[in-house]
Design an enzyme around this catalytic site. Structure first.
Site, mmCIF file in Angstrom:
data_model
loop_
_atom_site.group_PDB
_atom_site.id
_atom_site.type_symbol
_atom_site.label_atom_id
_atom_site.label_comp_id
_atom_site.label_asym_id
_atom_site.label_seq_id
_atom_site.Cartn_x
_atom_site.Cartn_y
_atom_site.Cartn_z
ATOM 1 N NE ARG A 1 15.197 61.200 40.823
ATOM 2 C CZ ARG A 1 14.825 60.976 40.491
ATOM 3 N NH1 ARG A 1 15.256 60.605 38.647
ATOM 4 N NH2 ARG A 1 13.537 61.060 40.063
ATOM 5 N NE ARG B 1 11.748 64.627 41.222
ATOM 6 C CZ ARG B 1 11.429 64.057 39.671
ATOM 7 N NH1 ARG B 1 12.193 63.671 39.201
ATOM 8 N NH2 ARG B 1 9.995 63.574 39.759
ATOM 9 C CE LYS C 1 11.731 60.287 32.428
ATOM 10 N NZ LYS C 1 11.668 59.693 34.011
ATOM 11 N NE ARG D 1 8.562 59.500 40.869
ATOM 12 C CZ ARG D 1 9.393 59.597 41.613
ATOM 13 N NH1 ARG D 1 9.572 59.787 42.337
ATOM 14 N NH2 ARG D 1 10.174 60.092 39.965
ATOM 15 N NE ARG E 1 5.792 60.454 33.231
ATOM 16 C CZ ARG E 1 6.594 61.161 33.570
ATOM 17 N NH1 ARG E 1 7.533 61.927 32.703
ATOM 18 N NH2 ARG E 1 7.199 61.233 35.274
HETATM 19 P P1 AMP Z 1 9.625 62.877 36.145
HETATM 20 O O1 AMP Z 1 10.027 64.297 37.136
HETATM 21 O O2 AMP Z 1 9.107 63.444 34.571
HETATM 22 O O3 AMP Z 1 9.929 62.495 36.904
HETATM 23 O O4 AMP Z 1 7.720 63.754 36.640
HETATM 24 C C1 AMP Z 1 7.945 64.267 37.637
HETATM 25 C C2 AMP Z 1 6.068 64.506 37.890
HETATM 26 O O5 AMP Z 1 5.969 65.341 36.694
HETATM 27 C C3 AMP Z 1 5.502 62.662 37.182
HETATM 28 O O6 AMP Z 1 5.616 61.857 38.910
HETATM 29 C C4 AMP Z 1 4.109 63.197 36.731
HETATM 30 O O7 AMP Z 1 3.255 64.083 38.201
HETATM 31 C C5 AMP Z 1 4.853 64.918 36.320
HETATM 32 N N1 AMP Z 1 5.160 64.491 34.650
HETATM 33 C C6 AMP Z 1 5.791 64.880 34.304
HETATM 34 N N2 AMP Z 1 5.553 64.728 33.008
HETATM 35 C C7 AMP Z 1 4.611 64.174 32.916
HETATM 36 C C8 AMP Z 1 3.821 63.957 31.256
HETATM 37 N N3 AMP Z 1 4.384 64.303 30.144
HETATM 38 N N4 AMP Z 1 2.720 64.127 31.648
HETATM 39 C C9 AMP Z 1 1.684 64.077 32.348
HETATM 40 N N5 AMP Z 1 2.586 64.339 33.911
HETATM 41 C C10 AMP Z 1 3.439 64.421 34.109
#
Ligand code: AMP
Length: 219
Positions: free
Chosen positions: A126, A161, A13, A172, A87
């Site tokens: 990553r 990360r 993404k 996740r 999400r």
């Molecule tokens: P990402 O960078 O999109 O992989 O997000 C990393 C983490 O942030 C995820 O595993 C969730 O814990 C949290 N997160 C990001 N966006 C959301 C969202 N829209 N709703 C809930 N948790 C989120």
């Protein structure tokens, strides 16, 4: 133009968002990146966020909207490229209300489809830039940084990360199946979902995304 990138963890993404942002002058908003910024704070809230993110579970809707609304107040460009948001169905409904209030709507929801085994392989390689958030992958030749641990774009330091490990990935991915994947049918029903097979090079995926956007803009 408003776009959503919907995908399981590590599907690319962020990489595609960067390319789309510069081509179409969109406002790339990654809720994950906003949360990681909050998590770098040296206070109780920062510590709570670090623990939450490391767990791999989704953060509460309350926190998401607080962080997102605060960020939106600072944005001039209202052509949104949403990465990692919504999400779940509740977030999608709230987003629709927010856009309606501004007489706006969603144009494209891209579902980046990648098999779980490929995602698992990608996750451990990553690396992210501490300064600009760009993503690299040390296990994929075309995604490696030119200089080890240094961002090609801003010379920031690359880091891994805390949630990019196999244990957090499993949680996740399960969260994605349980809560996020319902959005595929949700947006299919609204006829704005485009499924993009994304276990290919970033250039090929980007070409497909652009093809859909260009076709849609001509309508
Ligand atoms: P990402 O960078 O999109 O992989 O997000 C990393 C983490 O942030 C995820 O595993 C969730 O814990 C949290 N997160 C990001 N966006 C959301 C969202 N829209 N709703 C809930 N948790 C989120």
């Amino acid at each position: 133009m408003n776009i959503i990138l919907l995908a399981p963890p590590a599907a690319g993404k962020g990489t595609q968002a960067e390319l789309l942002e510069s081509k179409y002058h969109l406002n790339h908003i990654s809720t994950g990146e906003l949360l990681r910024k909050s998590a770098s704070r040296e206070d109780d809230f920062g510590k709570k966020m670090r623990d939450l993110l490391e767990s791999g579970e989704l953060v509460s809707d309350e926190i998401i909207f607080e962080v997102l609304n605060k960020h939106l107040e600072t944005c001039e460009n209202q052509n949104l490229l949403l990465d990692g948001f919504p999400r779940n169905i509740y977030q999608a409904e709230r987003l629709e209300e927010m856009l309606k209030e501004k007489n706006d709507k969603l144009d494209f929801v891209f579902f980046l489809d990648v098999p779980k085994e490929t995602l698992k392989r990608r996750i451990t390689g990553r690396r992210m830039c501490q300064k600009c958030g760009s993503a690299y992958n040390v296990n994929i030749d075309s995604l490696k940084p030119k200089v080890d641990s240094i961002c090609d774009k801003c010379q920031g330091t690359l880091y891994q990360r805390n949630d990019d490990n196999e244990e957090s990935f499993e949680i996740r991915y399960q969260e994605y199946l349980d809560k996020t994947s319902a959005l595929i049918t949700y947006y299919q029903d609204k006829q704005i979902l485009y499924r993009i097979q994304s276990d290919k090079s970033k250039e090929e995926v980007f070409q497909e995304l652009c093809g859909v956007i260009e076709k849609g803009m001509k309508k």
